[in-house]
Design a protein around this motif. Structure first.
Motif, PDB file in Angstrom:
ATOM      1  N   ARG A  50      55.688 -22.050  43.744  1.00 49.79           N
ATOM      2  CA  ARG A  50      54.298 -22.306  44.127  1.00 49.79           C
ATOM      3  C   ARG A  50      53.685 -23.193  43.044  1.00 49.79           C
ATOM      4  O   ARG A  50      53.487 -22.753  41.916  1.00 49.79           O
ATOM      5  N   SER A  51      53.412 -24.446  43.387  1.00 49.61           N
ATOM      6  CA  SER A  51      52.994 -25.412  42.373  1.00 49.61           C
ATOM      7  C   SER A  51      51.533 -25.813  42.546  1.00 49.61           C
ATOM      8  O   SER A  51      50.958 -25.724  43.639  1.00 49.61           O
ATOM      9  N   TYR A  52      50.947 -26.303  41.435  1.00 47.63           N
ATOM     10  CA  TYR A  52      49.545 -26.703  41.405  1.00 47.63           C
ATOM     11  C   TYR A  52      49.404 -27.989  40.596  1.00 47.63           C
ATOM     12  O   TYR A  52      50.234 -28.299  39.738  1.00 47.63           O
ATOM     13  N   LEU A  53      48.326 -28.725  40.866  1.00 42.76           N
ATOM     14  CA  LEU A  53      47.965 -29.913  40.098  1.00 42.76           C
ATOM     15  C   LEU A  53      46.536 -29.757  39.615  1.00 42.76           C
ATOM     16  O   LEU A  53      45.610 -29.589  40.424  1.00 42.76           O
ATOM     17  N   SER A  54      46.331 -29.805  38.307  1.00 42.80           N
ATOM     18  CA  SER A  54      44.979 -29.699  37.767  1.00 42.80           C
ATOM     19  C   SER A  54      44.282 -31.054  37.827  1.00 42.80           C
ATOM     20  O   SER A  54      44.920 -32.102  37.901  1.00 42.80           O
ATOM     21  N   GLY A 179      56.338 -29.049  29.104  1.00 39.97           N
ATOM     22  CA  GLY A 179      55.365 -27.988  28.894  1.00 39.97           C
ATOM     23  C   GLY A 179      56.037 -26.698  28.464  1.00 39.97           C
ATOM     24  O   GLY A 179      57.192 -26.687  28.011  1.00 39.97           O
ATOM     25  N   LEU A 180      55.313 -25.594  28.625  1.00 42.16           N
ATOM     26  CA  LEU A 180      55.776 -24.267  28.220  1.00 42.16           C
ATOM     27  C   LEU A 180      56.167 -23.462  29.452  1.00 42.16           C
ATOM     28  O   LEU A 180      55.548 -23.581  30.513  1.00 42.16           O
ATOM     29  N   VAL A 181      57.195 -22.631  29.302  1.00 41.74           N
ATOM     30  CA  VAL A 181      57.666 -21.815  30.409  1.00 41.74           C
ATOM     31  C   VAL A 181      58.020 -20.424  29.893  1.00 41.74           C
ATOM     32  O   VAL A 181      58.507 -20.265  28.771  1.00 41.74           O
ATOM     33  N   TYR A 202      55.290 -21.924  34.644  1.00 45.25           N
ATOM     34  CA  TYR A 202      55.377 -23.178  33.885  1.00 45.25           C
ATOM     35  C   TYR A 202      54.003 -23.820  33.797  1.00 45.25           C
ATOM     36  O   TYR A 202      53.305 -23.956  34.806  1.00 45.25           O
ATOM     37  N   GLN A 203      53.610 -24.192  32.582  1.00 48.64           N
ATOM     38  CA  GLN A 203      52.357 -24.920  32.368  1.00 48.64           C
ATOM     39  C   GLN A 203      52.661 -26.256  31.707  1.00 48.64           C
ATOM     40  O   GLN A 203      53.095 -26.306  30.560  1.00 48.64           O
ATOM     41  N   LYS A 217      47.762 -32.323  35.377  1.00 44.69           N
ATOM     42  CA  LYS A 217      48.928 -31.665  34.794  1.00 44.69           C
ATOM     43  C   LYS A 217      49.565 -30.721  35.818  1.00 44.69           C
ATOM     44  O   LYS A 217      48.879 -30.092  36.616  1.00 44.69           O
ATOM     45  N   ASN A 218      50.894 -30.643  35.761  1.00 46.80           N
ATOM     46  CA  ASN A 218      51.639 -29.748  36.654  1.00 46.80           C
ATOM     47  C   ASN A 218      51.609 -28.313  36.145  1.00 46.80           C
ATOM     48  O   ASN A 218      51.603 -28.067  34.926  1.00 46.80           O
ATOM     49  N   SER A 219      51.631 -27.374  37.071  1.00 50.00           N
ATOM     50  CA  SER A 219      51.901 -25.975  36.751  1.00 50.00           C
ATOM     51  C   SER A 219      52.569 -25.355  37.969  1.00 50.00           C
ATOM     52  O   SER A 219      52.413 -25.844  39.090  1.00 50.00           O
TER      53      SER A 219
END
Length: 234
Positions: A50-54, A179-181, A202-203, A217-219
């Motif tokens: 499940r992905s998001y874009l800020s 990023g960080l996971v 994942y951020q 940014k992806n998350s």
């Protein structure tokens, strides 16, 4: 070449996905025995993402599937380096307003539609994994991604049928992401090498948009299943 397609063509893409998955499983089966050893576990990982874009107005989460390989490298009795490659990993978002392509006919059709942004990456996580009571897995570290393709998908519902238009937008996005996971997992057996399930968050820390007017940014939230290949329980 960009084309407006009926929405039912999506079914063809879904139908083809198992063939890609089967080829990766075949590679795992061939090399699993050779890559597994006393200190190394090799296997197949996959699941839902499940992905998001800020930074994008009205962006909603997008569901994807991912598939790849993993390695667990034993450092101490209950401590491992967890890495690998997500060969198929899509991120992005949906539900955004469409934009003009400077074509009055096109803009008139999709003006009331919605936009989905889908970005394909090869992701490589490098995490420290700590095992608790042989079954619980705590993982955390960094993840880097290399973009392959990116698409904007215009969709609109009409009385005569749903329409979809897909255009490549890779030139609008940076090639690299990082990023960080981290997350939590659970092994289905107490064996050193056994199937496990879990969740990773994942951020992204990299602004992937080349536009100066927008920071994005992806998350993602990844629900995974890991299957060791060619490994015997210990």
């Amino acid at each position: 070449m960009n084309r407006i397609l009926p929405k039912w063509t999506f079914c063809l893409a879904v139908f083809c996905m198992p063939f890609c998955a089967q080829s990766q499983v075949l590679i795992s089966l061939i090399f699993g025995d050779a890559l597994n050893s006393e200190k190394v576990e090799f296997g197949l990982t996959g699941g839902m993402n499940r992905s998001y874009l800020s930074g994008i107005t009205s962006a909603e989460g997008l569901n994807n599937f991912n598939l790849g390989f993993y390695f667990h490298i034993r450092m101490k009795e209950n401590s491992f380096i967890s890495t690998g490659v997500l060969v198929k990993s899509n991120v992005g978002a949906k539900g955004m307003p469409t934009y003009s392509l400077d074509d009055p006919a096109f803009d008139g059709i999709f003006e009331e539609g919605s936009l989905t942004k889908k970005i394909n990456y090869f992701y490589v996580p490098i995490m420290w994994q700590q095992r608790i009571q042989k079954r619980w897995l705590l993982e955390g570290g960094i993840q880097a991604g290399l973009r392959s393709k990116a698409f904007d998908i215009f969709e609109v519902e009409r009385n005569e049928g749903d329409l979809e238009f897909k255009t490549e937008v890779g030139d609008q996005l940076s090639r690299l992401d990082a990023g960080l996971v981290g997350g939590l997992g659970y092994k289905l057996k107490e064996d050193l090498k056994s199937m496990s399930v879990g969740i990773l968050y994942y951020q992204g820390l990299v602004d992937i948009a080349k536009s100066d007017s927008q920071i994005s940014k992806n998350s993602s939230l990844n629900f995974f299943l890991r299957i060791p290949i060619g490994a015997k329980g210990e």
